[in-house]
Design an enzyme around this catalytic site. Structure first.
Site, PDB file in Angstrom:
ATOM      1  N   THR A  16      34.722  34.229  37.115  1.00 18.62           N
ATOM      2  CA  THR A  16      34.426  35.225  38.207  1.00 18.62           C
ATOM      3  C   THR A  16      33.298  36.061  37.830  1.00 18.62           C
ATOM      4  O   THR A  16      32.800  36.399  36.520  1.00 18.62           O
ATOM      5  CB  THR A  16      35.315  36.015  38.742  1.00 18.62           C
ATOM      6  OG1 THR A  16      36.176  36.770  37.439  1.00 18.62           O
ATOM      7  CG2 THR A  16      36.796  35.074  39.119  1.00 18.62           C
ATOM      8  N   ASP A  17      32.714  36.701  38.954  1.00 16.10           N
ATOM      9  CA  ASP A  17      31.591  37.848  38.535  1.00 16.10           C
ATOM     10  C   ASP A  17      32.353  39.173  38.879  1.00 16.10           C
ATOM     11  O   ASP A  17      33.205  39.432  38.910  1.00 16.10           O
ATOM     12  CB  ASP A  17      30.541  37.353  39.738  1.00 16.10           C
ATOM     13  CG  ASP A  17      30.812  37.549  41.054  1.00 16.10           C
ATOM     14  OD1 ASP A  17      32.088  38.126  41.560  1.00 16.10           O
ATOM     15  OD2 ASP A  17      30.175  36.896  42.134  1.00 16.10           O
ATOM     16  N   ALA A  18      31.361  40.134  38.994  1.00 14.98           N
ATOM     17  CA  ALA A  18      31.866  41.399  39.073  1.00 14.98           C
ATOM     18  C   ALA A  18      32.517  41.805  40.376  1.00 14.98           C
ATOM     19  O   ALA A  18      33.263  42.776  40.520  1.00 14.98           O
ATOM     20  CB  ALA A  18      30.346  42.406  38.961  1.00 14.98           C
ATOM     21  N   VAL A  21      35.025  37.233  42.512  1.00 17.41           N
ATOM     22  CA  VAL A  21      35.027  35.691  42.969  1.00 17.41           C
ATOM     23  C   VAL A  21      34.297  34.986  42.190  1.00 17.41           C
ATOM     24  O   VAL A  21      33.612  35.415  41.177  1.00 17.41           O
ATOM     25  CB  VAL A  21      34.476  35.735  44.340  1.00 17.41           C
ATOM     26  CG1 VAL A  21      35.113  36.705  45.374  1.00 17.41           C
ATOM     27  CG2 VAL A  21      32.603  36.087  44.335  1.00 17.41           C
TER      28      VAL A  21
END
Length: 136
Positions: A16-18, A21
């Site tokens: 996931t990203d920040a 997601v």
């Protein structure tokens, strides 16, 4: 044998990203994993062909992002061999949530390459025969 194949994937924090997601490029990794497992299910082990100087490389990718996957989601990654040519393959791929709703859809063109020359080469007959049988 079938030209359609699917694997389950669990989304880990590292995917996931920040924003929490799945980072967009990681979907491509999931799609690659599915194609590799499909070949493996047909008895095609790519490491053996790499030792012989033959590789399958991505030539083109088109991806549509429909909805995000999030940490700890269980998703399904599917591939279907749409076109088999003498030196290339085209896959239609989807990533679905557990209820079957599409998260990602795309098309990936794979070229068979002679690693010494870094040029397209015909798919070796043992592999081509298996792929041809799988599409019937």
């Amino acid at each position: 044998m079938t030209a359609e194949f699917e694997i389950p994937v669990r989304i880990y924090y590292e995917d996931t990203d920040a924003g929490g997601v799945v980072y967009y490029a990681n979907y491509l990794k999931f799609m690659e994993r599915c194609r590799t497992e499909w070949l493996r299910s047909l008895g095609v082990e790519q490491d053996g062909w790499l030792a012989e100087g033959i590789a399958f490389v991505v030539r083109a990718v088109t991806v549509d992002y429909h909805a995000p996957a999030r940490f700890n989601d269980q998703i399904r990654v599917a591939c279907r061999l749409a076109t088999l040519k003498r030196a290339s393959l085209v896959f239609h791929q989807q990533i679905l949530d557990v209820e079957g709703r599409p998260l990602i859809s795309g098309q990936v063109t794979i070229a068979c390459v002679n690693l010494q020359q870094m040029k397209p080469t015909p798919i070796p007959e043992p592999i081509y025969g298996v792929l041809r049988s799988a599409t019937r």
